[in-house]
Write an enzyme that holds these catalytic residues in place. Structure first.
Site, mmCIF file in Angstrom:
data_model
loop_
_atom_site.group_PDB
_atom_site.id
_atom_site.type_symbol
_atom_site.label_atom_id
_atom_site.label_comp_id
_atom_site.label_asym_id
_atom_site.label_seq_id
_atom_site.Cartn_x
_atom_site.Cartn_y
_atom_site.Cartn_z
ATOM 1 C CG ASP A 23 -1.773 -1.582 1.262
ATOM 2 O OD1 ASP A 23 -2.730 -1.698 -0.193
ATOM 3 O OD2 ASP A 23 -1.276 -2.093 2.443
ATOM 4 C CE LYS A 26 3.317 -2.850 -4.568
ATOM 5 N NZ LYS A 26 2.766 -2.558 -3.718
ATOM 6 N N GLY A 58 -4.370 -4.768 -5.339
ATOM 7 C CA GLY A 58 -5.230 -3.121 -5.249
ATOM 8 C C GLY A 58 -5.057 -1.878 -5.601
ATOM 9 C CG HIS A 59 -2.093 -1.569 -7.967
ATOM 10 N ND1 HIS A 59 -1.170 -2.846 -8.540
ATOM 11 C CD2 HIS A 59 -1.648 -2.134 -7.031
ATOM 12 C CE1 HIS A 59 -0.412 -3.612 -8.076
ATOM 13 N NE2 HIS A 59 -0.412 -2.808 -6.630
ATOM 14 C CD GLN A 261 0.274 -9.134 -2.919
ATOM 15 O OE1 GLN A 261 0.907 -9.596 -3.278
ATOM 16 N NE2 GLN A 261 -1.214 -8.790 -2.948
#
Length: 518
Positions: A23, A26, A58-59, A261
């Site tokens: 988180d 990235k 989750g991006h 991650q």
């Protein structure tokens, strides 16, 4: 921005990974790198690979003012029509339902997915995997996303995988699904908790289908039918990624590898017992994409600073509020809206922190942690769970630099504007029972200067802080390093000195161009 263009001009293949517990933003650098390669450097074709994790990632991407959160498909898909080729590598675990949902959502928005490729060797996530992830009490203690990641990887290392390629062979797929359900029944036995099983399987996450069967736990025929439906729209994307990798290397094409991650969560380098089952290091990402580490020119390690976060359970020595914060964030019903209603504004929380208000019989930093979470919008893109917040741990970041390389990208720097002092963890004091760690006897009161990933030790580590002056100037408009307040620059200098890393980018706001490149 010009400086970043010049940096990327010299690089053909870059990996972007998280140096903390995930988180860290990235996706922003991934999207920015792809943008520069396509539109500023006119590379023509750019490849965006994912190589680890699954729908536990989750991006977040923004298109025409609309927020899109991708869990399986690489972020490069947003530029599919303009030359970006997105690839789900063999190291990813693929939930076919989630992937089809994302493809449909992208189509609804008018976005092309014509150049997506999915490795035929990637492992499938079935409803059985998701069910087991949610039924097993051990995973609840860890705080997993409950999306079947662990059980799917467990099948892979246990030599009983169900591959994406099996979607192309219906009879083989059916046999493997039936065998998987037999294994599930043997594991749980005939006395499984039917009420709990039904409660899990009617969860909306499984989609409109109710897979519950009171005798077999999961209705195997329904799973087989669903997999055949999911296979149809996915069929055209399934390919041998090793062929693509050979082509890329032969033609020296540009690749952006998108990590998932964070290093401190990974199975190889993360805090024990509280890990994701994939290798979240740069080497793990590159191998999971189908390349070799020597194929890549550079690794960018992302870290929040001067605070950090962790989601789920596990040791977090610098957590603001300590165990009280961990318990607070573990509440299943806790949401952003509930926190705002309960605790009020950031200004109110910061005042309570400074006053040391004991209203809830918790440490004063408990209030600051909630305030930083609100200010930084630290709620999971995948689960919506509140992320635990803490001060920047330089011991852990030094460890990440040793594993992933020296290049550092600092994100969310602007979130800490107005907070004074800024605390940086420079070492730990051990406060647990005597233990032999790699030949060294650790006793109560010993100082620890290197990161120890064994959770039973790290849980007993008390942070030693260096307090540095904060700043009050709004830094979101700064675009050169010299524009930053001296307090910010001093903190960056301390980060570099303590980690032996090199900070090349500092993100000062959410916008794409809100960065400082050194």
């Amino acid at each position: 921005m010009e400086r970043l263009i010049e940096i990327l001009r010299e690089l053909r293949r870059v990996a972007i990974v998280c140096n903390q517990w995930g988180d860290t933003g990235k996706g922003k650098l991934v999207e920015l790198a792809i943008y520069i390669y396509l539109y500023e450097l006119s590379r023509g074709v750019v490849w965006c690979f994912r190589g680890t994790g699954g729908p536990n990632a989750g991006h977040t991407n923004v298109v025409n003012g609309h927020k899109v959160i991708l869990h399986e498909i690489p972020s490069g898909i947003m530029h599919d029509a303009h030359g970006c080729r997105s690839v789900i590598g063999p190291g990813v675990v693929v939930d076919p339902r989630v992937t089809v949902v994302e493809l449909n959502e992208l189509a609804t928005m008018g976005l092309s997915t014509d150049h997506l490729s999915i490795s035929h060797e990637a492992q499938l996530i079935l409803p059985q995997h998701i069910f087991l992830d949610r039924y097993d009490p051990k995973t609840k203690k860890i705080g997993t996303t409950g999306r079947g990641i662990g059980p799917a990887y467990d099948d892979f290392v246990g030599r009983r995988p169900i591959f994406v390629n099996d979607l192309l062979n219906p009879e083989r797929l059916e046999a493997k699904i039936r065998a998987k359900n037999e294994q599930l029944l043997q594991l749980l036995g005939g006395s499984f908790d039917r009420a709990l099983a039904e409660d899990i399987l009617i969860d909306p996450y499984f989609g409109p289908e109710n897979f519950f069967n009171p005798d077999t736990i999961i209705d195997v025929d329904k799973v087989i039918d669903a997999c055949r439906r999911w296979a149809e729209p996915l069929r055209r994307y399934i390919t041998d990624v090793s062929v693509l990798v050979r082509y890329i290397m032969e033609h020296d094409e540009t690749v952006v590898a998108e990590g998932a991650q964070g290093l401190l969560l990974g199975i190889r380098h993360g805090t024990t017992k509280f890990q994701t089952p994939s290798d979240a290091s740069a080497a793990g990402l590159i191998l999971g994409c189908g390349f070799q580490p020597q194929d890549f020119d550079h690794v960018f390690g992302i870290a929040k600073a001067p605070y950090m976060t962790r989601v789920g359970a596990g040791p977090f020595p610098t957590e603001m509020g300590g165990a009280d914060s961990e318990k607070h964030c573990a509440k299943r019903f806790m949401t952003r809206e509930l926190e705002e209603r309960t605790f009020g504004s950031f200004e109110k929380l910061y005042a309570q922190y400074k006053e040391g208000a004991p209203a809830l019989s918790v440490p004063a930093e408990y209030y600051l942690g909630i305030g930083v979470r609100m200010e930084g919008e630290e709620f999971g893109a995948t689960t919506g769970r509140p992320r635990r917040t803490g001060w920047l741990d330089l011991v852990a970041l030094k460890y990440a630099v040793e594993v992933n390389g020296p290049t550092l990208v600092l994100t969310k720097f602007d979130v800490m504007t107005g907070i004074d002092p800024i605390r940086l963890c420079t070492s730990y004091i051990y406060r647990g029972p005597e233990v032999n760690y790699a030949g060294r006897i650790l006793r109560d009161g010993d100082e620890i200067t290197d990161f120890i990933r064994f959770s039973e030790i790290l849980y007993n580590c008390e942070p030693v802080y260096l307090d540095m002056p904060g700043w009050t100037k709004d830094i979101s408009g700064c675009r050169s390093y010299d524009e930053l307040p001296i307090e910010c620059r001093n903190i960056v200098d301390e980060i570099e000195k303590r980690t032996v890393g090199k900070v090349v980018i500092i993100s000062v706001a959410a916008e794409r161009n809100a960065i400082i490149v050194r």
